[in-house]
Design a protein around this motif. Structure first.
Motif, PDB file in Angstrom:
ATOM      1  N   PHE A  87       0.827  -1.210   0.000  1.00 30.22           N
ATOM      2  CA  PHE A  87       0.000   0.000   0.000  1.00 30.22           C
ATOM      3  C   PHE A  87       0.855   1.252   0.000  1.00 30.22           C
ATOM      4  N   ILE A  88       1.970   1.241   0.732  1.00 39.13           N
ATOM      5  CA  ILE A  88       2.839   2.404   0.805  1.00 39.13           C
ATOM      6  C   ILE A  88       3.472   2.709  -0.547  1.00 39.13           C
ATOM      7  N   LEU A  89       3.585   1.716  -1.407  1.00 35.62           N
ATOM      8  CA  LEU A  89       4.205   1.910  -2.710  1.00 35.62           C
ATOM      9  C   LEU A  89       3.275   2.596  -3.708  1.00 35.62           C
ATOM     10  N   THR A  90       2.028   2.850  -3.319  1.00 33.51           N
ATOM     11  CA  THR A  90       1.093   3.623  -4.135  1.00 33.51           C
ATOM     12  C   THR A  90       1.112   5.079  -3.680  1.00 33.51           C
ATOM     13  N   GLU A  91       0.617   5.976  -4.521  1.00 33.68           N
ATOM     14  CA  GLU A  91       0.587   7.390  -4.144  1.00 33.68           C
ATOM     15  C   GLU A  91      -0.344   7.624  -2.962  1.00 33.68           C
ATOM     16  N   SER A  92      -1.512   6.993  -2.982  1.00 33.48           N
ATOM     17  CA  SER A  92      -2.429   7.169  -1.851  1.00 33.48           C
ATOM     18  C   SER A  92      -1.851   6.567  -0.582  1.00 33.48           C
ATOM     19  N   GLY A  93      -1.118   5.455  -0.728  1.00 36.97           N
ATOM     20  CA  GLY A  93      -0.492   4.830   0.429  1.00 36.97           C
ATOM     21  C   GLY A  93       0.618   5.685   1.005  1.00 36.97           C
ATOM     22  N   LEU A  94       1.439   6.282   0.142  1.00 38.18           N
ATOM     23  CA  LEU A  94       2.501   7.156   0.633  1.00 38.18           C
ATOM     24  C   LEU A  94       1.901   8.379   1.316  1.00 38.18           C
ATOM     25  N   HIS A  95       0.786   8.876   0.786  1.00 32.49           N
ATOM     26  CA  HIS A  95       0.116  10.014   1.421  1.00 32.49           C
ATOM     27  C   HIS A  95      -0.339   9.641   2.838  1.00 32.49           C
ATOM     28  N   THR A  96      -0.964   8.463   2.961  1.00 34.17           N
ATOM     29  CA  THR A  96      -1.415   8.009   4.283  1.00 34.17           C
ATOM     30  C   THR A  96      -0.238   7.846   5.227  1.00 34.17           C
ATOM     31  N   TYR A  97       0.842   7.261   4.734  1.00 38.21           N
ATOM     32  CA  TYR A  97       2.010   7.054   5.590  1.00 38.21           C
ATOM     33  C   TYR A  97       2.653   8.389   5.966  1.00 38.21           C
ATOM     34  N   ALA A  98       2.734   9.305   5.004  1.00 39.02           N
ATOM     35  CA  ALA A  98       3.312  10.619   5.302  1.00 39.02           C
ATOM     36  C   ALA A  98       2.524  11.318   6.407  1.00 39.02           C
ATOM     37  N   LYS A  99       1.197  11.212   6.353  1.00 36.52           N
ATOM     38  CA  LYS A  99       0.380  11.804   7.412  1.00 36.52           C
ATOM     39  C   LYS A  99       0.713  11.194   8.772  1.00 36.52           C
ATOM     40  N   SER A 100       0.994   9.894   8.775  1.00 36.26           N
ATOM     41  CA  SER A 100       1.253   9.213  10.040  1.00 36.26           C
ATOM     42  C   SER A 100       2.558   9.657  10.692  1.00 36.26           C
ATOM     43  N   ILE A 101       3.518  10.126   9.880  1.00 39.17           N
ATOM     44  CA  ILE A 101       4.802  10.545  10.444  1.00 39.17           C
ATOM     45  C   ILE A 101       4.928  12.070  10.484  1.00 39.17           C
ATOM     46  N   GLY A 102       3.782  12.772  10.346  1.00 34.40           N
ATOM     47  CA  GLY A 102       3.789  14.205  10.586  1.00 34.40           C
ATOM     48  C   GLY A 102       3.948  15.090   9.377  1.00 34.40           C
ATOM     49  N   PHE A 103       3.603  14.600   8.189  1.00 32.26           N
ATOM     50  CA  PHE A 103       3.704  15.400   6.968  1.00 32.26           C
ATOM     51  C   PHE A 103       2.348  15.447   6.274  1.00 32.26           C
ATOM     52  N   SER A 104       2.171  16.449   5.416  1.00 35.77           N
ATOM     53  CA  SER A 104       0.978  16.509   4.588  1.00 35.77           C
ATOM     54  C   SER A 104       1.290  17.292   3.326  1.00 35.77           C
ATOM     55  N   LYS A 105       0.333  17.323   2.394  1.00 33.16           N
ATOM     56  CA  LYS A 105       0.541  18.049   1.149  1.00 33.16           C
ATOM     57  C   LYS A 105       0.621  19.534   1.419  1.00 33.16           C
ATOM     58  N   GLU A 106       1.033  20.277   0.399  1.00 33.47           N
ATOM     59  CA  GLU A 106       1.336  21.688   0.586  1.00 33.47           C
ATOM     60  C   GLU A 106       0.101  22.511   0.957  1.00 33.47           C
ATOM     61  N   CYS A 107       0.389  23.666   1.504  1.00 32.06           N
ATOM     62  CA  CYS A 107      -0.654  24.567   2.001  1.00 32.06           C
ATOM     63  C   CYS A 107      -1.687  24.881   0.929  1.00 32.06           C
ATOM     64  N   LEU A 108      -2.951  24.518   1.225  1.00 28.31           N
ATOM     65  CA  LEU A 108      -4.082  24.787   0.345  1.00 28.31           C
ATOM     66  C   LEU A 108      -3.888  24.201  -1.053  1.00 28.31           C
ATOM     67  N   GLY A 109      -3.007  23.191  -1.146  1.00 26.84           N
ATOM     68  CA  GLY A 109      -2.775  22.543  -2.431  1.00 26.84           C
ATOM     69  C   GLY A 109      -1.930  23.350  -3.395  1.00 26.84           C
ATOM     70  N   LEU A 110      -1.348  24.454  -2.921  1.00 30.21           N
ATOM     71  CA  LEU A 110      -0.551  25.323  -3.778  1.00 30.21           C
ATOM     72  C   LEU A 110       0.928  24.996  -3.647  1.00 30.21           C
ATOM     73  N   HIS A 111       1.628  24.982  -4.786  1.00 29.26           N
ATOM     74  CA  HIS A 111       3.048  24.651  -4.756  1.00 29.26           C
ATOM     75  C   HIS A 111       3.889  25.906  -4.596  1.00 29.26           C
ATOM     76  N   TYR A 112       4.850  25.856  -3.667  1.00 29.11           N
ATOM     77  CA  TYR A 112       5.769  26.958  -3.455  1.00 29.11           C
ATOM     78  C   TYR A 112       7.179  26.483  -3.787  1.00 29.11           C
ATOM     79  N   GLY A 113       7.886  27.288  -4.575  1.00 27.51           N
ATOM     80  CA  GLY A 113       9.266  26.933  -4.858  1.00 27.51           C
ATOM     81  C   GLY A 113       9.428  26.208  -6.183  1.00 27.51           C
ATOM     82  N   HIS A 114      10.658  25.829  -6.430  1.00 25.74           N
ATOM     83  CA  HIS A 114      11.078  25.244  -7.691  1.00 25.74           C
ATOM     84  C   HIS A 114      10.735  23.756  -7.743  1.00 25.74           C
ATOM     85  N   VAL A 115      10.280  23.276  -8.898  1.00 26.46           N
ATOM     86  CA  VAL A 115      10.030  21.844  -9.092  1.00 26.46           C
ATOM     87  C   VAL A 115      11.340  21.163  -9.458  1.00 26.46           C
ATOM     88  N   HIS A 116      11.703  20.131  -8.726  1.00 29.49           N
ATOM     89  CA  HIS A 116      12.953  19.416  -8.963  1.00 29.49           C
ATOM     90  C   HIS A 116      12.721  18.226  -9.890  1.00 29.49           C
TER      91      HIS A 116
END
Length: 248
Positions: A87-116
């Motif tokens: 499950f973690i190897l999917t995008e939705s799974g990584l999102h769930t796991y990221a939430k569990s360790i204290g991370f989330s997507k960017e503020c209001l869904g807006l991207h800040y900064g340079h795309v790498h």
């Protein structure tokens, strides 16, 4: 079988004695022997190697630095192995796991900064970051505060091309300064960003009724130690954390 909550408590206690680099020096935690390549005196990186759960990008012309500018990059210093829970190897799974360790997507869904971009040696060449997560200080708009206050964040790419379809996630983690400093990386920010993710993973985490526990293996030689070719000329210790995350 112990309930998940008790397992997390036990895992947290055990994590105090396992693999996290500290100010006392990470070498004591690095796996030695044939699975660790020695550092060459002339500064060259060791030979590429076959691995289980992920493919060394250098086998097919990739690298463990992303492309921030035409010549500089930031270290891909965490790999979530394909031996992890599927499950973690999917995008939705990584999102769930990221939430569990204290991370989330960017503020209001807006991207800040340079795309790498990153070349994972999987046949797809340089491709833009697929996901970017910021430290979630508190519910709902916690990542908005990270955009102002600064904090931990990571970018993610999946290794899924035609010649290297491991399914592993390659993360570029760092600790950045606040908005008044234009979100520049903190001194030692690459090591600190990586270590923060590892610390959360091995301590155990949970989100949305799912409980997780990570094990870490440290690899030397995938990245060149120091600051050569590294964005902002910030030194990093050359270690990459290989995480295998399972569901409890």
């Amino acid at each position: 079988m112990l309930p998940p909550a008790l397992l997390i408590v036990v895992s947290t206690l055990l994590s105090q004695i396992v693999a996290l680099p500290t100010e006392h020096g990470p070498d004591q935690f690095v796996i030695e022997g044939p699975r660790i390549q020695r550092e060459y005196e002339n500064g060259e990186l060791p030979p590429v190697e076959n691995t289980l759960g992920w493919v060394d990008p250098r086998l097919h012309g990739g690298r463990l630095l992303d492309f921030t500018t035409k010549r500089l990059g930031e270290p891909l210093n965490v790999i979530i192995s394909a031996l992890s829970d599927p499950f973690i190897l999917t995008e939705s799974g990584l999102h769930t796991y990221a939430k569990s360790i204290g991370f989330s997507k960017e503020c209001l869904g807006l991207h800040y900064g340079h795309v790498h971009d990153a070349d994972l040696g999987d046949g797809l060449g340089r491709k833009p970051e697929q996901l970017l997560y910021r430290q979630d200080y508190f519910p709902v708009i916690g990542t908005c505060w990270e955009s102002v206050r600064g904090g931990h964040h990571f970018r993610a790419w999946k290794q899924n091309g035609t010649i290297a379809d491991s399914g592993a996630w390659f993360l570029g983690a760092s600790l950045e300064k606040d908005s008044s400093k234009n979100h520049l990386i903190e001194d030692d920010g690459y090591n600190l960003g990586r270590n923060y993710i590892v610390e959360q993973a091995i301590a155990g985490s949970h989100w949305s009724g799912m409980w997780w526990k990570g094990d870490v293996e440290w690899r030397r030689g995938l990245l060149e130690k120091g600051s050569r070719g590294v964005n902002h000329d910030i030194e990093q210790d050359g270690l990459v954390a290989i995480l295998t995350v399972v569901r409890l």
